[in-house]
Design a protein around this motif. Structure first.
Motif, PDB file in Angstrom:
ATOM      1  N   SER A  47       0.867  -1.168   0.000  1.00 56.96           N
ATOM      2  CA  SER A  47       0.000   0.000   0.000  1.00 56.96           C
ATOM      3  C   SER A  47       0.901   1.215   0.000  1.00 56.96           C
ATOM      4  O   SER A  47       2.128   1.103  -0.051  1.00 56.96           O
ATOM      5  CB  SER A  47      -0.906   0.010   1.234  1.00 56.96           C
ATOM      6  N   HIS A 167      -4.139   1.450  11.167  1.00 53.89           N
ATOM      7  CA  HIS A 167      -4.507   0.553  10.065  1.00 53.89           C
ATOM      8  C   HIS A 167      -3.868  -0.829  10.191  1.00 53.89           C
ATOM      9  O   HIS A 167      -3.651  -1.496   9.179  1.00 53.89           O
ATOM     10  CB  HIS A 167      -4.106   1.180   8.722  1.00 53.89           C
ATOM     11  N   SER A 172      -7.816  -5.348   7.709  1.00 53.42           N
ATOM     12  CA  SER A 172      -6.996  -4.655   6.722  1.00 53.42           C
ATOM     13  C   SER A 172      -5.795  -5.500   6.316  1.00 53.42           C
ATOM     14  O   SER A 172      -5.414  -5.545   5.136  1.00 53.42           O
ATOM     15  CB  SER A 172      -6.514  -3.302   7.273  1.00 53.42           C
ATOM     16  N   ASP A 175      -5.875  -7.963   3.354  1.00 47.80           N
ATOM     17  CA  ASP A 175      -5.648  -7.493   1.991  1.00 47.80           C
ATOM     18  C   ASP A 175      -4.196  -7.699   1.570  1.00 47.80           C
ATOM     19  O   ASP A 175      -3.900  -7.855   0.376  1.00 47.80           O
ATOM     20  CB  ASP A 175      -6.009  -6.012   1.871  1.00 47.80           C
ATOM     21  N   TYR A 389     -11.814  -3.536  14.007  1.00 42.76           N
ATOM     22  CA  TYR A 389     -12.288  -4.876  13.620  1.00 42.76           C
ATOM     23  C   TYR A 389     -12.772  -5.633  14.844  1.00 42.76           C
ATOM     24  O   TYR A 389     -12.289  -6.704  15.170  1.00 42.76           O
ATOM     25  CB  TYR A 389     -11.142  -5.631  12.924  1.00 42.76           C
TER      26      TYR A 389
END
Length: 468
Positions: A47, A167, A172, A175, A389
């Protein structure tokens, strides 16, 4: 339902052996160690913020290669790169059942976002653990002290880590597994996740069910289970493990406490006024810290002989064998930060926490001072980073058959969690380990045999299979 489960057990997943070719997007470099002479390492940008550290053990029989096997060793905060570098989880072939995995798969270890050699790494201050702050406050003032400590230490983690700390939740991080799969050039994922690795794998399965060829979730975490319930489940399981250890001591020549009342000995140790000195730390270790140290060894029977010696030494005035994870492992900051994202604290007030303390002490009258989920629930109270989460209903549909593994005597991830996770996953199969310790992979040759057969062939064990 039973007919469908039986058919699922016989489903053969396509092998479609893939050539071991250079993976697009990954620049592998040799990084051999004594335990892994063929190891290769790399970094992968997943990312705009995170770069993931990777390690690969190439398949030793390329002509029969099935594909890549991604692994996660647990945590949260466990380093898959470090595990491969030091031959953990049987990848150094100290566990013969793992030989075929090494032959047929490129084994891929990675450090999830925020963990280990991945960047930015979660970095916290030295006061994240403070022995003067009890996880079991005895008054409203103690409770406010705990909340304030968690708020300040969490803010320090955020300051040192940067905005990436917001994050690092598991939803997350799933991913990043997909990014790794694409970079490897693999059409589908093969996954071996233990403990926290089961939570991360299940999150990936929920997001990308069609991208799974085979997935083992061992020492299963059921993310649909509320944190309050998980605290109580684990309290019961930890008390059971302490009793199992005590029972083992009554007959084993390897237990230096043999002939003593182990539970009474432990209880007396916990009541030592002012704690017990530690030469390594240069201070006294509290009862809560020693309980954490005991937990770190009681979860694996292979450690029980040394645990008995540690308890005996602590009774004699040296607590070095019972030091807590928070003091010994630099990954504790990642453990705390990711755990607060994923589970958070259920406590709304001192009265609420006090009531839960009473339940925990009733369910675990000897081991109540430490379990992972109490540490999580109390350590996340007041944490300044919002949870991303939290537990919620989880449903995995459309994936290839997934193997869920749970242990009857697992103190860290109780069997009820594996049963719950299996219910959450359509076409899953539950394998039960009747032995002792955390995860079948680390404790049972039978479980390892079943897991390897499944990973290679895609055939799940027969319904109701129990490893004894």
């Amino acid at each position: 339902m039973k007919t469908l489960a039986a058919l699922t057990a016989l489903t053969l997943l396509p092998l479609s052996a893939m050539p071991a070719s250079a993976a697009p997007g990954i620049d592998w470099k040799p990084c051999a160690t004594e335990y892994a002479p063929t190891l290769e390492c790399a970094k992968l940008q997943v990312s705009g913020v995170f770069s993931i550290a990777l390690a690969k053990l190439p398949a030793t029989d390329p002509a029969r290669r099935v594909g890549s096997l991604l692994t996660n060793p647990g945590g949260p905060g466990g380093s898959g790169v470090t595990v491969l570098k030091y031959g953990g989880q049987g990848f150094a072939l100290d566990k013969p059942e793992m030989a075929e995995v090494r032959q047929r798969f490129d084994v891929i270890g990675f450090d999830p976002r925020g963990v280990g050699a991945s960047t930015p790494a979660i970095t916290c201050g030295p006061d994240l653990h403070d022995p003067a702050v009890s996880r079991f406050p005895k008054s409203r003032a103690d409770y406010e002290k705990l909340i304030a400590h968690n708020r300040v230490s969490g803010a320090e983690c955020l300051k040192r880590t940067g905005p990436g700390l917001t994050h690092v939740d598991t939803w997350s991080a799933a991913d990043d597994i997909e990014s790794i799969r694409i970079a490897l050039g693999e059409p589908k994922v093969n996954w071996l996740g233990v403990s926290y690795g089961s939570e991360l794998g299940a999150a990936y399965a929920e997001k990308y069910p069609k991208r799974i060829r085979a997935m083992v979730l061992d020492g299963a975490v059921d993310h649909s289970r509320p944190t309050r319930q998980a605290v109580l489940d684990e309290a019961i399981a930890t008390e059971g493990a302490l009793n199992d250890f005590a029972k083992w001591c009554t007959t084993s020549d390897e237990c230096v406490l043999r002939g003593k009342d182990v539970i009474a000995t432990y209880d007396a140790l916990m009541r030592t006024p002012g704690g017990v000195p530690s030469k390594q730390l240069g201070r006294n270790v509290t009862a809560e810290e020693m309980a954490s140290g005991l937990y770190g060894s009681i979860i694996l029977p292979m450690f029980w002989p040394d645990l008995a010696k540690a308890v005996e030494a602590a009774r004699a005035g040296n607590a070095d064998g019972l030091l807590p994870y928070a003091q010994l492992d630099p990954s504790y900051g990642a453990y705390r930060a990711i755990g607060c994202h994923d589970f958070g604290s259920p406590f709304t007030s001192y009265a609420d926490m006090k009531a839960m303390q009473g339940l925990v002490k009733a369910l675990a009258p000897h081991s109540w001072r430490y379990s992972e989920f109490w540490d999580m629930a109390s350590g996340c109270a007041g944490w300044p980073v919002a949870s991303a989460y939290l537990p919620r209903p989880q449903h995995v549909r459309g994936a290839a058959p997934i193997l869920v593994v749970g242990g009857e005597h697992d103190p860290a991830t109780p069997l009820v969690w594996a049963k719950g996770l299996a219910r959450n996953i359509e076409n899953s199969m539950l394998l039960v380990d009747a032995g002792y310790g955390h995860t079948g992979l680390l404790n049972s040759g039978c479980v390892r045999t079943e897991e390897v057969k499944y990973l290679v062939s895609g055939v799940t064990p027969a319904p109701g299979t129990v490893c004894r």
